[in-house]
Design a protein around this motif. Sequence first.
Motif, PDB file in Angstrom:
ATOM      1  N   ASN A 478       2.298   0.050   2.823  1.00  0.00           N
ATOM      2  CA  ASN A 478       0.730  -0.663   2.949  1.00  0.00           C
ATOM      3  C   ASN A 478       0.256  -2.348   2.981  1.00  0.00           C
ATOM      4  OD1 ASN A 478      -0.812   1.869   3.131  1.00  0.00           O
ATOM      5  ND2 ASN A 478      -0.708   2.490   1.167  1.00  0.00           N
ATOM      6  N   GLN A 479       0.941  -2.748   1.576  1.00  0.00           N
ATOM      7  CA  GLN A 479       1.533  -4.073   1.780  1.00  0.00           C
ATOM      8  C   GLN A 479       2.860  -5.182   1.622  1.00  0.00           C
ATOM      9  OE1 GLN A 479      -2.006  -5.010   0.633  1.00  0.00           O
ATOM     10  NE2 GLN A 479      -2.797  -2.982  -0.688  1.00  0.00           N
ATOM     11  N   ALA A 480       2.644  -4.712   3.428  1.00  0.00           N
ATOM     12  CA  ALA A 480       4.291  -5.790   3.427  1.00  0.00           C
ATOM     13  C   ALA A 480       3.911  -6.611   4.531  1.00  0.00           C
ATOM     14  CB  ALA A 480       5.110  -4.260   3.801  1.00  0.00           C
ATOM     15  N   GLU A 481       5.155  -7.493   4.553  1.00  0.00           N
ATOM     16  CA  GLU A 481       4.996  -8.959   5.059  1.00  0.00           C
ATOM     17  C   GLU A 481       6.073  -8.588   6.208  1.00  0.00           C
ATOM     18  OE1 GLU A 481       3.854 -11.420   4.980  1.00  0.00           O
ATOM     19  OE2 GLU A 481       3.026 -12.024   3.097  1.00  0.00           O
ATOM     20  N   ASP A 482       7.137  -7.784   6.141  1.00  0.00           N
ATOM     21  CA  ASP A 482       7.836  -6.713   7.083  1.00  0.00           C
ATOM     22  C   ASP A 482       7.298  -5.932   6.800  1.00  0.00           C
ATOM     23  OD1 ASP A 482       9.880  -6.013   9.041  1.00  0.00           O
ATOM     24  OD2 ASP A 482      11.583  -7.424   7.873  1.00  0.00           O
ATOM     25  N   LEU A 483       7.046  -4.795   7.592  1.00  0.00           N
ATOM     26  CA  LEU A 483       6.907  -3.355   7.694  1.00  0.00           C
ATOM     27  C   LEU A 483       7.584  -2.140   8.112  1.00  0.00           C
ATOM     28  CD1 LEU A 483       5.038  -1.071   7.281  1.00  0.00           C
ATOM     29  CD2 LEU A 483       4.155  -0.966   9.484  1.00  0.00           C
ATOM     30  N   GLY A 484       8.768  -2.938   8.891  1.00  0.00           N
ATOM     31  CA  GLY A 484      10.325  -2.202   9.335  1.00  0.00           C
ATOM     32  C   GLY A 484      10.879  -2.733   8.293  1.00  0.00           C
TER      33      GLY A 484
END
Length: 487
Positions: A478-484
Amino acid sequence: MPAVPSPGPLHDGPVRTTATERAARVRFRRALSLMVMTLVVPGSAQLTAGNRRVGLIAVRIWLGVLAVGLVTLLALLVHPGLAFTMAFSPALLLLVRLLLIAAAIGWALLFMDAWRIGQPLSLGLAHRRAVVGVNGILCFSVMGTLLFGAHLAGVHRDLIFALSGDGTASGATDGRYNVLLMGGDSGAGRWGLRPDSMTVASIDAETGRTVLIGLPRNMANFPFERGSIMHEQFPEGFDCDGCYLNGVSTWAEDNTELFPGSKHPGADATVMAVEGITGLEVNYWAMVNLQGFKDLVDAVGGVTLTVRSPIPVGGLGDDVTGYIDPGTRKLDGFETLWYARAREGSDDYSRMARQKCVMAAMLEQISPQSAVRNFESIASASADMISTSLPVSEFDTFMSLALKARSQKVSTLSLVPPLVNTADPDIRKVQAKVTEALDRAEGNAPPRSGSAAPKKPAGEAPVTGGSIGSLSEGYAANQAEDLGAAC
């Protein structure tokens, strides 16, 4: 002096037989050559041994097609984006379809004429059968291929019309396109009434760099965009009893007289709410039918996801019929749908995190090659999957951006606890966080500090409801710089 016997009878029979066989082989090879010539250069057989006028017309058409193909290829090498413009032009697709049908019929007639020119009745029975077989294979192969291409062009054209919306084309705002993605149930009478999930995909108009901004369905006491119809009805915000973000669509559908001329009052009202919450101008919206989504995943052969803990299938409590076992593997459409939707043993916010992971996986794993291989199945699923305001004129722009986005990191910002109190959100803080997330994606802001996402490595972080993190600490996806990486 005795008479010398004539040598004729001793040699005439064998010589005549050999000459006949040689002539038969020559005629057979000539017949085959005429068919091969028709395959390689349509009209060349007629130009050589038949109606030269017909042959000239066919050869000129063939050379013209090659010239157009070469020019198109060079243009695509110089301007790759032209491919999407061509692929999403209904007029061009109709022209291509008609030309392919005409080419299939014309080429088949040329094969039949080449067979006639080969004088099949002058051939022996074995050679005649071989010529008929070869001609039939070549004729039906070429004709079938061209007609199948015409069929695909027609399917693609129909898909474009099925997916296109009636919205007005709009340019990027501050260099970004903002698209509201909603997921809705497909049950009878429920299409679009209560969106199950809401995410704004904010896409950089140049690079395709995307930020997914998740909005919880249970957000309350939020404002609408100033000057909008919903703001006039709720100037103090959507603060009625039991009024949540996913109920805005239902309220609008019950009050359609307030939206004269609108074909989608529920979606339009939801856009007004999202704009009021995030401070972003939404260019377009898309409602995803979850049943159609399941079919789409099946059409592309499944999606590879990491299942962190058993995911219940079937609903809540006694409705659970089974589980998706932990591990990293390819899930089919049914499993992917429940991976994204399951609520048993989790909360809305962990589910939102899983939904973000599905979005990232779909973006990364559905390649142009797999789309071509499974085109007809994808087209069938997609036609039942999406309702949107995106006009057909913008399809090429967003397809180009989607390909660019595949090579970029995807960031996420979800307006959920502990970052946001969904019952009484601080809208100024929300909009500041949205601006910060977009600036950070564009490299105009320092790295996030004090993030709500877990600080531990994925292997050590808690897992709740299949998502890394917890309700109190926040979920990584939910709070990511890089979702992968967070999935």
